[in-house]
Each structure stands twice: as structure tokens, then as C-alpha cells.
Enzyme design. Structure first.
Site, PDB file in Angstrom:
ATOM      1  N   ARG A 289       0.845  -1.195   0.000  1.00 26.96           N
ATOM      2  CA  ARG A 289       0.000   0.000   0.000  1.00 26.96           C
ATOM      3  C   ARG A 289       0.879   1.244   0.000  1.00 26.96           C
ATOM      4  O   ARG A 289       1.996   1.227   0.519  1.00 26.96           O
ATOM      5  CB  ARG A 289      -0.922   0.019   1.227  1.00 26.96           C
TER       6      ARG A 289
ATOM      7  N   TYR B 210      -8.739 -11.261  -7.053  1.00 30.94           N
ATOM      8  CA  TYR B 210      -7.763 -11.249  -8.135  1.00 30.94           C
ATOM      9  C   TYR B 210      -7.833 -12.513  -8.983  1.00 30.94           C
ATOM     10  O   TYR B 210      -7.413 -12.511 -10.142  1.00 30.94           O
ATOM     11  CB  TYR B 210      -6.348 -11.055  -7.562  1.00 30.94           C
TER      12      TYR B 210
ATOM     13  N   HIS C 139      -3.320  -9.165   3.473  1.00 35.33           N
ATOM     14  CA  HIS C 139      -4.762  -9.285   3.649  1.00 35.33           C
ATOM     15  C   HIS C 139      -5.065 -10.147   4.871  1.00 35.33           C
ATOM     16  O   HIS C 139      -4.516 -11.248   5.017  1.00 35.33           O
ATOM     17  CB  HIS C 139      -5.417  -9.922   2.424  1.00 35.33           C
TER      18      HIS C 139
ATOM     19  N   ARG D  98      -0.909  -1.929  -7.059  1.00 37.73           N
ATOM     20  CA  ARG D  98      -1.063  -3.051  -6.122  1.00 37.73           C
ATOM     21  C   ARG D  98      -1.950  -4.134  -6.744  1.00 37.73           C
ATOM     22  O   ARG D  98      -1.623  -5.320  -6.700  1.00 37.73           O
ATOM     23  CB  ARG D  98      -1.660  -2.522  -4.826  1.00 37.73           C
TER      24      ARG D  98
ATOM     25  N   HIS E 203      -2.792   2.174  -5.737  1.00 43.34           N
ATOM     26  CA  HIS E 203      -3.573   0.969  -5.477  1.00 43.34           C
ATOM     27  C   HIS E 203      -3.801   0.183  -6.769  1.00 43.34           C
ATOM     28  O   HIS E 203      -3.940  -1.040  -6.739  1.00 43.34           O
ATOM     29  CB  HIS E 203      -4.915   1.329  -4.822  1.00 43.34           C
TER      30      HIS E 203
ATOM     31  N   LYS F 254      -1.949  -2.639   8.052  1.00 48.57           N
ATOM     32  CA  LYS F 254      -3.159  -2.324   8.804  1.00 48.57           C
ATOM     33  C   LYS F 254      -3.159  -3.068  10.139  1.00 48.57           C
ATOM     34  O   LYS F 254      -2.697  -4.206  10.226  1.00 48.57           O
ATOM     35  CB  LYS F 254      -4.402  -2.714   7.998  1.00 48.57           C
TER      36      LYS F 254
END
Length: 359
Positions: free
Chosen positions: A211, A340, A331, A308, A305, A235
């Protein structure tokens, strides 16, 4: 402070004291107990302020007055103003999180948001670049080659533009639009350093799929040159190690040995990527850099992004394991990574339709 932040604060201050206190305590709970990122805290607090402001207009004076009908009325109002499905889903999640916390804290007699349905968000397939387009983007700084350290022969942007957007293509006279032909040597040196930074930034974004906030938050010590990996704080303060390839290694080495010393100053500290004034590169500026080079290369509108998304899709197209891609991207849920696989399947279908005689 942004306009949005100013507006939120004004509405927050206009709430009754009991509700203001609830907002402040909830924000502290999210940041310190739930360990949510600053971005998530801001988004949830903004949603809560909007909800409580709506509740006050419906006659509520304190959190204990909240009812399920008030929450549904608030969400319905958001939808009538054209809110996206994803925004409605996030707001419903914020309402449920607050309601559960308020019930546990004794502010609500019951968890009034427990029966609240979540609007089903439409998951659109991300737009990704082809491999050749991604290569064109990361090679765009310096016209596809690594610039000389003194910036010789490179277009020089206006001083105020140097911190905002990538260098514009040179005009017929050899100078960027709006600049004088004669340029001080130090300006050319700075431009060369900026191009080296931009090349390293783009290479690392595409190589790792990280990110933009994660990449801009990197320190020099987070790069392990021997193993070719970076240490990323993602995150929820979760740490992960992400590998990168030789092209990114070369770009980072060139930036650290030639470019970064030109921009480094008192405000640089240990930041890996620096702005033109020597401070840590801000994610907003990095987004402008990516978008600017995409325009220069004649590519579709692209964001960090988007890079990404492209990196993840190309990994899967190349045979990478889904769990491995999940780990690389950071994730928490495999469901976030599975989108994806749909992108890759769409590409497979398109190739089949184009190539098979009976498609």
C-alpha cells in the site's frame, strides 16, 4: 486541516455534551483497544458524528436514546443522497461497532444495532495494467533510463511544481513548459534526485504490491538489501516481510547512494523516500507522482492501489499460490485476495474468446 475535517469537527462540537463524550471515548477505544489505523478511526468517527447529528435532529439527547429506527432512518437518508454501496456498508459497520461498544460500556441498555442489516456491497473487478503497461510506468522517470546524478539533459520543473507532480515532458526547446531555458546547476541536480526517487518508488510499489501508506512509511533501516526484502507495518499495526526483485534493488541502490543525499535535510530523519524539501514523502504526493507518470506514459488513469492490483494479478497469472499472495499483500482475509482470481479468469476468458475458433 481539510474542509472535511473542519466540517466534522464543527458538527462534533455542536452535539450535546453526552454525545460528544461518547464520540471521544469511542475514538480512544478504536485506536487503543481495537488497534485500528488512524484512517479507520477518522472514517468511523466521521460516520458516528453524522449518525448522532441525525439522531439529535430526531429528538435524541444522549446515546441512551438511540433506537433501531433512528439507525435505519440515518442509513436510508445516506442512500437517498447517492452514497455508494461500499460507503453504506461501512457506515452500517460503524453503527454496529459503536452500538456494541456503547452497550458494553453501559451507555445503551441493549445493542440496538444488532439486527441492522448490512447493505450488500457490489464488488467490482479492479482495473489492472498489463505487464507491458506496468513496465512502461515504472520506467517512465527519466524517459525509461536512469538519469545522470547531475540531471544533465533532463527537463527541469518549476520550483513549486517539484514537490507536487513529476517532471513534465520537455518542450521542443528542451525545457519543461513554463520554465526558462537557463537553469541553475543545483536545480538540475535536484531534478535528477527526484527522478531517481520516483523510479525507486514506482519499482518498489509494483515489485511488492504494498500500500502507498506502507511504502511512504518505510525507513532506510526497513530495507534488507542482502535478502532483498522490506519490513512493512500494515493495517492493524501488523508487520510482514515482503520480497522485491533485482530491478527494484537497482533503483533503490541508485536512489540511496546518489539521489537521497541530494534531498536529505534536517527533517529527513530515517525516511526512505523524501519529498523535494527533505521531509518524508507524503502518500498524497506519491499518488500524484504515480498518476502523473501514467499520464506521461499514455496509460489509463492509474493510482498506487492500481499498481497493487496489477502486481497481485500478475503474480497469480504467473502461477503464484493464492495464500502466498495473501501474505504478500497483508490481507487479513483470503476473501480479499480471491477477487484477483476473478480478474485472472476474466483475462483467460478474453484470451479464449479471441483465440479459439469456436469460442
Amino acid at each position: 486541516m481539510s474542509r472535511r475535517g473542519t466540517g466534522t469537527r464543527a458538527t462534533h462540537q455542536a452535539l450535546p455534551p453526552a454525545m460528544r463524550d461518547a464520540v471521544d471515548e469511542f475514538a480512544t477505544h478504536l485506536a487503543q483497544v481495537r488497534n485500528r489505523s488512524a484512517h479507520t478511526v477518522r472514517a468511523y468517527v466521521a460516520d458516528l458524528v453524522s449518525l448522532l447529528d441525525h439522531a439529535v435532529r430526531m429528538g435524541c439527547a444522549e446515546p441512551a436514546d438511540l433506537e433501531l429506527g433512528v439507525l435505519r432512518s440515518w442509513l436510508a437518508k445516506q442512500r437517498t443522497t447517492g452514497a455508494a454501496h461500499s460507503s453504506s456498508a461501512r457506515r452500517a459497520a460503524a453503527a454496529r461497532t459503536f452500538s456494541g461498544w456503547a452497550h458494553r460500556s453501559g451507555l445503551l441498555a441493549t445493542d440496538v444495532a444488532a439486527p441492522l442489516a448490512t447493505p450488500k456491497a457490489c464488488r467490482e473487478l479492479p482495473v489492472v495494467l498489463r505487464a507491458d503497461q506496468a513496465a512502461a510506468l515504472v520506467e517512465a522517470p527519466g524517459g525509461g533510463g536512469t538519469p545522470a546524478p547531475d540531471g544533465a539533459g533532463l527537463p527541469v520543473p518549476r520550483p513549486e511544481a517539484a514537490t507536487a507532480t513529476p517532471p513534465e515532458p520537455a518542450s521542443a526547446t528542451g525545457a519543461a513548459p513554463g520554465t526558462a531555458t537557463a537553469t541553475p546547476p543545483e536545480a538540475a541536480t535536484t531534478t535528477g534526485a527526484v527522478l531517481l526517487r520516483d523510479r525507486a518508488l514506482l519499482e518498489l510499489l509494483y515489485a511488492t504490491g504494498a500500500r502507498i501508506s506502507e511504502v511512504c512509511g518505510l525507513d532506510v533501516t526497513d530495507v534488507d538489501h542482502g535478502r532483498r526484502v522490506i519490513r512493512v507495518i500494515g493495517k492493524g499495526n501488523r508487520e510482514r516481510t515482503v520480497p522485491y526483485g533485482l530491478p527494484a534493488q537497482r533503483a533503490i541502490d541508485r536512489w540511496l547512494t546518489v539521489g537521497r543525499p541530494e534531498l536529505a535535510g534536517a527533517a529527513s530523519d530515517r525516511a526512505l523516500f523524501l519529498g523535494a524539501r527533505g521531509g518524508r514523502l507524503h502518500p498524497t504526493m506519491a499518488r500524484r507522482i504515480v498518476a502523473g507518470y501514467a499520464r506521461t506514459a499514455g496509460l489509463p488513469p492509474t493510482s498506487p492501489h492500481g499498481l497493487r492490483h496489477s502486481a497481485a494479478t500478475h503474480l497469480l497469472d504467473g502461477g503464484a499460490d493464492l495464500r502466498a499472495v495473501q501474505e504478500l499483500l497483508g490481507h487479513a482475509s483470503l476473501a480479499s485476495t480471491q477477487i484477483y482470481t476473478h480478474v485472472s479468469m476474466e483475462r483467460l476468458r478474453a484470451a479464449y474468446r479471441q483465440a479459439h475458433p469456436r469460442a
